[in-house]
Design an enzyme around this catalytic site. Structure first.
Site, PDB file in Angstrom:
ATOM      1  N   SER A  51     -58.647  48.110  26.899  1.00  0.00           N
ATOM      2  CA  SER A  51     -59.504  48.790  26.086  1.00  0.00           C
ATOM      3  C   SER A  51     -59.528  50.147  26.374  1.00  0.00           C
ATOM      4  CB  SER A  51     -61.072  48.373  26.597  1.00  0.00           C
ATOM      5  OG  SER A  51     -61.919  49.483  26.478  1.00  0.00           O
ATOM      6  N   LYS A 109     -61.612  45.682  31.361  1.00  0.00           N
ATOM      7  CA  LYS A 109     -61.568  44.454  30.129  1.00  0.00           C
ATOM      8  C   LYS A 109     -60.532  43.730  30.105  1.00  0.00           C
ATOM      9  CE  LYS A 109     -64.269  43.784  27.175  1.00  0.00           C
ATOM     10  NZ  LYS A 109     -64.570  44.489  25.879  1.00  0.00           N
ATOM     11  N   ASN A 132     -59.630  41.051  27.235  1.00  0.00           N
ATOM     12  CA  ASN A 132     -60.070  40.513  26.094  1.00  0.00           C
ATOM     13  C   ASN A 132     -59.282  39.385  25.692  1.00  0.00           C
ATOM     14  OD1 ASN A 132     -62.324  42.239  25.769  1.00  0.00           O
ATOM     15  ND2 ASN A 132     -60.692  43.897  25.315  1.00  0.00           N
ATOM     16  N   ARG A 162     -47.498  28.880 -19.757  1.00  0.00           N
ATOM     17  CA  ARG A 162     -47.433  29.808 -18.834  1.00  0.00           C
ATOM     18  C   ARG A 162     -48.733  30.522 -18.643  1.00  0.00           C
ATOM     19  NH1 ARG A 162     -42.130  33.377 -18.050  1.00  0.00           N
ATOM     20  NH2 ARG A 162     -41.363  31.138 -18.590  1.00  0.00           N
TER      21      ARG A 162
END
Lengths: 435, 435, 435, 435
Positions: free
Chosen positions: D262, D268, D270, D301
């Site tokens: 972070s 942190k 994560n 088409r």
């Protein structure tokens, strides 16, 4: 639009945030003015090592983290003291979100300009064909006569509503996101709101009541507003492509060098702009659903949902902008074959006038009875190959009630247009307020 | 909400259109006043043979056609002359669309009442917990301290925006659709607009500039507005369900008879309202995408697209209304365990205060150096099982810069809330204008 | 199909599970044989108080919970001892999931029967029109001649693939779900697998390697398989509706009492079956996306995701079944106007033969040169209103290379069909293996 | 995977088609062998002017058209005679479609390798944790004890099914598309099928019964198969992220340089891989719905539908491949904290053993009575803060039926795992056949 959402533009907008943050911090006495200047002077996308950034982003899942690192290093090169104040008080998500808002502002400017151009084109087209007769079609079958003008007025009226929606969305989405790690601006202590206010002013964005990072309704609304607009563009493109079919041949996209050719069929003239618009109208709904699904974000920062938006919203902008631009480009140059429109009204041997006759008889014998009578005559016309007028003229019940002159009048499309022309005028009048 | 979109309610609204059309026609001299009265007297859903109608609808794909037939027969029973004027000037789609608009009006009334109630509940909750400490979480990990109040304020702020959106959508969608077969009102000849105006007045609906049947942006916008609202409800429900997990146990849905039980586990207390809301948030995005896809309608009436809306929009209303009602019901009774919230702040041995320390050190040694220092200390704390405060106290570089008292202050969550309380106040202030 | 997914059918299938569970338990010595008999005798939907159940389900979010309660009470009335063994070893979700699997089995039986009928109809149609000339159209423009047979063969070939997919999906989805509260069958201790095997045998379902409740790929696959099938049905319906347009008029849905009429236009003959199919093809993609979104279920039972499936999967079955049934019903009775198909080939004054001429010239002067030459001639033809054959005949470069006879041959559509007829034969041959 | 769907790879695969077409044409005597050689020698992406191509594609909406032009010019430079035979008998869409099929083949190879690796990792993980106790959770609440092994076995079992689906899809999608302008191979006259067969052989692709260009079920199936796989990956990622929450802390993604950091919170860690996977699981459903919507293509088409696939299918491949690769990478290195798992089982003061007690009492007093009794004791435990075992020990009704030793046994999680270990073994056994 591709440029607004290019990697470079994204980074530039993020750097714009960092520069403004430094200036706002200095203004509020949170960082030294000299540091602010040193930082702002490095907030230029050309100074960024884009390749290193991309590699780092793939690991951190967040471009703001390596960007801030690079910026800090750049500032530190010249002014180590100033480098301490880079990104002061913000979290990476503030950079990402506000950067996105700045991109959205630029994108909305482009979209609204094309929207205005398209409305101008439609306005002109509706006026030109205010009284141009054509077959109205329901469930892909001839129904009653109408005018091309009233059809175009319907397109224009919807587009005017989209302009309103863009204005309303703008007010909600063009706001600052600035909350720090969990939205409390804790790192700035009691100065948080003051800096936020200064930052919003620097960026000419609104200041929200509370940081909104995991409340994604603002950005999701940008997606739904564009989605609605693309839906209408798809409707217009569908109409044009139907009218351009070989057997109908009423309206044509402008021809152009390389437009709509075929590698094997030299005679082909394909509705290429309609194809682009319809492709967008096919793709945008699924992308909008992704934006709505991604709103369910956990706590103060979601896991994966925000990343799901990351490429989806730019894609919606690109597709909508592409579709809008195509339509704004072709509308002023549509080739309208009014003679063919009129000729096509005859395709059903008069059956398209069945309702007119029913209404005329209905006022004498009641609607239900008239409906039954005309339904029978229609069947007979279809089976025998005769014109409905002829079948009716030979019907005693009709002959007693309608003279030959009256029948002639009923079989003239210009006599069965109701208030078509007034409707066109109403929409054109209403368009004035959009300028 | 189920009732607003029941078959009976749908038919009643369609009959309301027919009655109003008859009265408007009489007012404009298009049909005899006596006929209008005779027709209006039969526009009651109880008189309809619902079963026969359902059978006929399956064949005609359009409930208005057999409904008008039944109504005509009912009127004819008493007054054959009046029966001639049933549905005079309208097409089946006018009945379907305007009937739908009337349903939407009733549905929006209900939604807006629940929205107001929910906002009231959130307002109260935010005030009560203006200063209740809890862990702010990003990517499902503890990040920094925050307050429950600021989290709830974020929910409320989003809900206030949804109230704005409902108001704006209302203005565009609550309008009459009346155009006859192809939108020209041909059957009413020069009286079309006059009747339209009278009809709009009868139904208290706006009069659009031009009939809009194949311009579906009005109804599609109802869908997107609800979709955005459901997204936010899903976000709130996700938060509640995360806080209610066994190991977290901070916020609980109110318990109740039969609520959240299990057939085999007598101790279970499940977040059932959150489940309902999350289910809606999972379903609505796909349904919204259907509404957007269905906007590409051919010419004066589309083939299949309109039918695609027929069950989809009511489903969106039902799901949103259900989710909103659940949330409005539980929010005033949420059980908040403030003590547990505070205790959970300790779950990381002080790591949640890492940013506070970083900022404090950063103002002395620069943010980058501080970040590196605290990152190292955090790693050490995690690996050794020691509290971060202890690790830091033993670090020479820290000890030189922060006293023990300063460290104490940094590790008190109430000292690292930034402007959390002011943010709550701002949202509560702003909510006042919504009443 | 509505009946397979009615509330009553759902309950009946859930009760079937309970009866089989009791019998299996008895067979494995887990509950007394007499109890099994007593329980099984009450597993009849007629004995259920559906209203009370609906009310209770709204609170518990899980119909199995109140159903088991009612069943227990019913059994207890006659045999309190047996009542102790109701639902022995199962969790509510086992009932819901296996009940759903039993519904899916019944639904697939119906779908596969209609699929076989449709393939039969297409097979016949392809054979009948093996050589029926018509315009091949690309991007909604005439391209080259083709045959109606080859178009139908393409439809049939896709439908044959859907039959394969149904078979494969069947093998994965028609299996027992039986795991107890968290999938360990803990309540049955060491007898869990034995009971599971006996239960699977009772219900004629496969026994999975492990309970699968939160692994939703099995049921989601049912949704995607149906979604693919509906996509092809939509393609066929689009083709039919295009050919049925007033100005094209080549193929018609069968007419019928009340089919495709209009309340105001007695002459209308609308493609109502195509509308139903296209409506389904518009709705199913969004519903499939919901099923895929709902796969992300938490741990041993998800929160809200499973509920999101609850109404979505039946809706997909209903829509697919409805679309398939419509198509199977109309295909054998399509009205094909081969004369009109041939006449429409002339709509472009010979331009449809441009490629044939290009290829013929190309083998002499090279493809690029031939393309340029024919492109120019096509432009001239279009502008002058002359037939392309005439323009070419007057071109010196052409005259030197192609005789008048050769030109005649090039402008006969039957001479430019390539291997169209062989392709039809190949598909019909391949269809044999599906019986 | 990005490389497989890069512009360069796309063009290379298209050129591979052109080279193979030339060789096949020569083999069948349709073009001179020397021409084939000259053409094949120029089918190299390095020779293409990519920029000019991109510009031309934006106008023609079809990359094959300008590519064939460039190739023709390249060949003409050296051998004007050979240049006449470039692209002989094909249409641009044949190049696009078959090129796409070749890309899909390469992409499936990569996906299947990662799928095998993931299954290997899961297999190992399930074996290692065959008996690792943890809380089973339903509706995000503790339910009963289970093992981590049985949870992983459920993931693996689903992944094995995806391997089956990939195999089945491969068989249907890896086929040649070669039909000329409208699917009749008219330009090759009677040699069409012979060339098609040779071309399929050259490319090692299956030869379909009939050209399939507007039958998009083959490519849409690739999308749905990937969509199902991504759904399961999302489920696994959701589980991991829930277990990695700060307060739960049972399972962790491997840490790594720069992973999950972070910018402001140095502590942190994560779940970044879970975020990537969940992001994919949020995005793919909407993209799959686009693929299904785009199946409704007009005639020979479609207009816009095919273009809608153009970027959507590669995006689905990229997202699925990314998610799969993340999962295959982290699974072998997941950090599992078995001690914490065991400790978390205590989080409910014994309530997690409520079912075990209920079953034990139920065999004596009936399930309903036992349920009521234990439900009451659970409530008491929760309210008083006492352990459920203690509350039960003090209950007379319980004391009469269960000894203290029996209670001890009931409150040991390892005694209430049912057939968890056998289930793990079953899945591991079944995995053998996938190698």
């Amino acid at each position: 639009m591709g440029e607004v959402f290019s990697d470079a533009a994204r980074l530039q907008h993020m750097l714009e945030f960092e520069a403004a943050l430094a200036r706002a911090g200095a203004r509020c006495g949170v960082i030294p003015p000299a540091a602010a200047q040193a930082i702002a002077s490095k907030c230029k996308v050309d100074l960024v090592d884009a390749k290193a950034l991309a590699t780092a982003t793939a690991v951190s899942l967040n471009p703001a983290i390596p960007l801030v690192k690079q910026l800090t290093a750049l500032v530190a090169n010249d002014d180590p003291e100033a480098a301490r104040f880079v990104h002061w008080g913000a979290t990476s998500q503030d950079v990402n979100d506000t950067g996105l808002v700045l991109q959205i502002r630029q994108a909305l400017d482009i979209l609204e300009a094309d929207l205005a151009a398209l409305c101008g084109g439609l306005n002109q087209l509706a006026q030109t064909h205010r009284s141009t007769l054509m077959a109205g079609r329901t469930l892909m079958q001839h129904a009653l006569p109408t005018t091309f003008g009233v059809k175009v007025a319907g397109w224009l009226d919807a587009m005017n509503r989209h302009r309103e929606r863009f204005t309303e969305t703008r007010a909600r989405v063009l706001v600052l996101q600035f909350g720090g790690a969990v939205g409390t601006l804790a790192a700035l202590r009691e100065k948080g709101l003051q800096v936020a206010e200064a930052l919003a002013a620097e960026l000419h964005l609104g200041l929200p009541f509370v940081p909104w990072h995991t409340q994604r309704d603002r950005v999701a609304e940008a997606a739904t507003t564009l989605g609605l607009c693309t839906g209408t563009l798809g409707k217009i493109a569908r109409d044009i492509s139907l009218h351009m079919q070989t057997e109908i041949a009423e309206v044509f996209e402008p021809a152009g060098e390389g437009r709509g050719g075929s590698s094997t069929m030299p005679h082909k003239r394909n509705p290429v702009s309609a194809a682009i618009v319809l492709s967008a109208a096919t793709r945008v709904p699924g992308l909008v659903s992704t934006m709505l699904s991604a709103m369910v974000q956990e706590d103060e920062r979601g896991l994966g949902d925000w990343h799901a938006e990351w490429e989806t919203l730019p894609e919606i902008f690109r597709l909508t902008a592409g579709a809008l631009h195509q339509m704004a480009t072709i509308v002023p140059h549509l080739e309208v074959d009014a003679a063919r429109m009129k000729r096509n009204l005859d395709a059903t041997q008069g059956l398209i006038f069945a309702e007119a006759v029913t209404m005329a008889l209905g006022s004498q014998i009641g609607k239900a009875a008239a409906h039954t009578l005309v339904e029978g005559a229609s069947r007979l016309a279809r089976e025998s190959g005769k014109h409905l007028r002829e079948v009716l003229a030979q019907d005693r019940a009709v002959a007693e009630r309608l003279t030959s002159t009256e029948l002639d009048r009923l079989f003239a499309p210009e006599n069965y247009l109701g208030v078509a022309e007034e409707l066109v005028d109403r929409v054109i009048d209403a368009s004035r307020k959009h300028g």
